[in-house]
Motif scaffolding. Sequence first.
Motif, PDB file in Angstrom:
ATOM      1  N   LYS A   1       0.848  -1.184   0.000  1.00 40.31           N
ATOM      2  CA  LYS A   1       0.000   0.000   0.000  1.00 40.31           C
ATOM      3  C   LYS A   1       0.889   1.241   0.000  1.00 40.31           C
ATOM      4  O   LYS A   1       1.920   1.288   0.690  1.00 40.31           O
ATOM      5  CB  LYS A   1      -0.900   0.015   1.235  1.00 40.31           C
ATOM      6  CG  LYS A   1      -1.709   1.299   1.410  1.00 40.31           C
ATOM      7  CD  LYS A   1      -2.431   1.313   2.739  1.00 40.31           C
ATOM      8  CE  LYS A   1      -3.097   2.670   2.981  1.00 40.31           C
ATOM      9  NZ  LYS A   1      -2.131   3.795   3.041  1.00 40.31           N
TER      10      LYS A   1
ATOM     11  N   HIS B   1      -1.629  -8.246  -3.348  1.00 42.65           N
ATOM     12  CA  HIS B   1      -2.563  -7.129  -3.200  1.00 42.65           C
ATOM     13  C   HIS B   1      -1.762  -5.830  -3.311  1.00 42.65           C
ATOM     14  O   HIS B   1      -0.849  -5.597  -2.516  1.00 42.65           O
ATOM     15  CB  HIS B   1      -3.274  -7.188  -1.850  1.00 42.65           C
ATOM     16  CG  HIS B   1      -3.944  -8.503  -1.573  1.00 42.65           C
ATOM     17  ND1 HIS B   1      -5.177  -8.829  -2.096  1.00 42.65           N
ATOM     18  CD2 HIS B   1      -3.539  -9.578  -0.844  1.00 42.65           C
ATOM     19  CE1 HIS B   1      -5.506 -10.040  -1.707  1.00 42.65           C
ATOM     20  NE2 HIS B   1      -4.530 -10.517  -0.944  1.00 42.65           N
TER      21      HIS B   1
ATOM     22  N   ASP C   1      -2.337  -1.665  -3.468  1.00 44.65           N
ATOM     23  CA  ASP C   1      -3.312  -0.601  -3.246  1.00 44.65           C
ATOM     24  C   ASP C   1      -2.589   0.746  -3.324  1.00 44.65           C
ATOM     25  O   ASP C   1      -1.854   1.127  -2.411  1.00 44.65           O
ATOM     26  CB  ASP C   1      -3.963  -0.782  -1.874  1.00 44.65           C
ATOM     27  CG  ASP C   1      -5.028   0.272  -1.608  1.00 44.65           C
ATOM     28  OD1 ASP C   1      -5.443   0.957  -2.569  1.00 44.65           O
ATOM     29  OD2 ASP C   1      -5.451   0.409  -0.434  1.00 44.65           O
TER      30      ASP C   1
ATOM     31  N   GLU D   1      -3.092   4.733  -3.590  1.00 42.52           N
ATOM     32  CA  GLU D   1      -4.063   5.798  -3.368  1.00 42.52           C
ATOM     33  C   GLU D   1      -3.497   7.117  -3.921  1.00 42.52           C
ATOM     34  O   GLU D   1      -2.373   7.506  -3.594  1.00 42.52           O
ATOM     35  CB  GLU D   1      -4.368   5.944  -1.881  1.00 42.52           C
ATOM     36  CG  GLU D   1      -5.018   4.700  -1.278  1.00 42.52           C
ATOM     37  CD  GLU D   1      -5.337   4.886   0.190  1.00 42.52           C
ATOM     38  OE1 GLU D   1      -5.146   6.026   0.693  1.00 42.52           O
ATOM     39  OE2 GLU D   1      -5.763   3.912   0.832  1.00 42.52           O
TER      40      GLU D   1
END
Length: 544
Positions: free
Chosen positions: A467, A538, A540, A542
């Motif tokens: 992330k 995964h 992610d 932003e």
Amino acid sequence: MFFLILAFTTWKMISIHGESLFSLACSHDNETCTVYKIDIDLVDNRATSNQIAAWHQSNIDEGFGSIAGFKNEKIGYIVMTTNCNSQVNLINISDLSQPVSSIMMKTTCTQPIHSLKDRWLLALGTASNGIGGSYPVSLYIFDPISGLSSRDIVHFDTMFAKSYQILHPQTGFSALNLNAPEPIFYTILYNLVNKTRHILSIHIETGRWSLNQIGDNLLRNLAFSVELNAPVCDCSLGGICVLNWESSQWDLFLPIPNFNNFMDWTFSADTQIMYFIRKQNIIVIDLSNKFSFQYRVLPLIEQTGYINGIDKTEKRQRPIYGTPGAKGLISEGATLYMAVNEIRASAKETGMKFWEYVNQGYKPNVNVVLLEDLAAVLGVCVAATAMGLSLYLHSPIPDAIGSLIIGCILGGVASFIIYSNTAALVGRSIHPNQIEAINNDLENDRMVRALYDIKATDMGSQSVMFKAEVDIDGREIARSYLERIDIDLILKEIQKIDTPESVEMFLLKHGENVVDRVGAEIDRIERNLRKKHPYLRHVDLEVL
């Protein structure tokens, strides 16, 4: 456990406690029974026998009978049968001055008998078939102190009367597995028609039973090995054989030279040790250690009483150890070698040292294999060294120290596995080299101006969640959008703008397309990261 005819004498060995055996000999001619206590000394490698009691016993059938030992409130008892008269004898070996008492049984013949928990005994009731043998009639549990039957497990009645008989008609041929989820009683039957041998398996709790044909090279002594999870016996192959459940044949797993001429035997289910008595010695076979089954030959020295044919000459022999330990070392070493290669390759891919990779626990499944096999190999080496020193020094101390060392090895391995996998339960950061490689790939992308709040969590099994907050370069986004449309068309649209409403429509149309372009670029960056770093499951990103 069986009786054996020897000079009109019936021999029986039972294990009561520790390293003492009790031998019961009943003479048909003299109508007497004698109890001998045989002490096993594994430190000095010898066995000594002493006569401890004798009494008159009538109605003795040569070679017939069964026997079991049990304790009731710390008092040792022997239960024995000597004929098919529906009775068993109860002997208090803790107070041999007490007379022998008789107990009425449910069936005419009773053999064999096995001790269960406390004072409860398991008995196989049989009946004579009129041709020198007996067939099973029922299996039940009884209390030898009160003489009452507790529970009937299964009734066969005359089902086996014409076609089967107990393999050894006088004594029975059986074993008991109390370690199974549902305890199982085994006995060997002989098919009178086909002349084949079959194993009868009876589940003690439910009474379910099955009958399966097996190989015919077993001899006379049957037991159940917890380590092998199968019946074992002395066999014609020259040693101890184990029943292969898949092939229904007896496989030799512990060869023993000159393994014959036994007067009798016994098996301790608690210690997993088999004892075979011969005229001059006792063979002690230890089946409790899965790393290395072993046996030793102890000279038998008579101190009091007279056991027919046993030589008083003391002759020491060194124990000989079996080969399962070497086989275990080879198999565990092979899997250890494969685990080492797997971890070495993975550590090289991540740019880490071998033990650094193991310590971080990035592959818990491979780590467990590596550490368990390493503990097994070290355990075999320590056990072999300790037993060799005990044998050479005639002292149990090295063996005890070796056991403690093996325990420490196993404890250390378990502690390290817990330590190295604890972080995986709550998530942990991946190696800095991997994070740096991912960041470099992102920062080298023309759309990314800067990265913030970066988090890379290892979820276990080579699965990483990444992330980050991304500062997107607006100019590059606009340029990417313009590269995909016709500039002349936009110019014409601009030239047509002459009202506030047309300005609004123009901005709404191309503003939405620019935002869609941002999403498409983020998807492209994530795909490229997963392709270049396969462990990223995964991603992610932003947009700030």
